[in-house]
Scaffold this active site. Structure first.
Site, PDB file in Angstrom:
ATOM      1  N   CYS A 131       0.849  -1.189   0.000  1.00  0.00           N
ATOM      2  CA  CYS A 131       0.000   0.000   0.000  1.00  0.00           C
ATOM      3  C   CYS A 131       0.883   1.237   0.000  1.00  0.00           C
ATOM      4  O   CYS A 131       1.870   1.286   0.742  1.00  0.00           O
ATOM      5  CB  CYS A 131      -0.888  -0.026   1.248  1.00  0.00           C
ATOM      6  N   HIS A 152     -10.246   1.040   1.522  1.00  0.00           N
ATOM      7  CA  HIS A 152      -9.787   2.371   1.955  1.00  0.00           C
ATOM      8  C   HIS A 152     -10.977   3.308   2.190  1.00  0.00           C
ATOM      9  O   HIS A 152     -10.955   4.132   3.099  1.00  0.00           O
ATOM     10  CB  HIS A 152      -8.885   3.014   0.890  1.00  0.00           C
TER      11      HIS A 152
HETATM   12 ZN    ZN Z   1      -3.649   1.136  -0.087  1.00  0.00          ZN
END
Ligand code: ZN
Length: 160
Positions: free
Chosen positions: A91, A137
């Site tokens: 990420c 997210h």
């Molecule tokens: Zn991410």
């Protein structure tokens, strides 16, 4: 266009739920352009608006090797999944790290495009993983909470 600052793990904004988008505005258009540029510059395969500090339900994804086939999704919703894949995930908000995460191997997503028209995006493997990761997210969920067996240093894991 401008490169936006990517928020890092520990920043509370990454744990918050993003809000639905109801209309396209010049400001939102600029945000989309900036997110695409920021994703390209960071060599990521996906980026969600909260990662640049904006709590709106907007994600961009580009899993093409050249980084020239971006997908823009507004208010994305997973409507179907199938199968399972377990693989390394990274990420942009957790730089230099990766970890094993199990995701569906197929995902079908309903969303709006930049023109606020309804679209359906289907993906398998990396695209399915990216769709699930970015939509997480928007719900304030980071992949680190789903990692099997802990984080480790990333070698060349794709970051989202
Ligand atoms: Zn991410």
């Amino acid at each position: 266009m401008a490169i936006r600052n990517i928020r890092l793990i520990g920043d509370k904004i990454l744990t918050k739920r993003s809000k639905e988008i109801t209309e396209m505005t010049p400001k939102l258009k600029m945000l989309i352009e900036d997110m695409l540029e920021t994703m390209l510059q960071a060599e990521g395969v996906g980026l969600a608006a909260p990662q640049v500090g904006i709590l709106k339900r907007l994600i961009v994804i580009d899993v093409s090797p050249e980084g020239d086939s971006p997908i823009v999704l507004i208010n994305p919703e997973i409507i179907e999944t199938d199968g399972e894949q377990t693989g390394e995930e990274g990420c942009l908000s957790v730089p230099g790290k990766s970890g094993l995460v199990t995701r569906p191997n197929y995902a079908k997503v309903k969303a709006l495009n930049e023109n606020m028209e309804e679209i359906i995006v289907e993906g398998t493997e990396l695209l399915a993983r990216a769709l699930c990761h970015e939509i997480d997210h928007l719900n304030g969920v980071l992949y680190v909470d789903k990692v099997i067996g802990g984080l480790h240093s990333a070698s060349d894991t794709e970051e989202e």
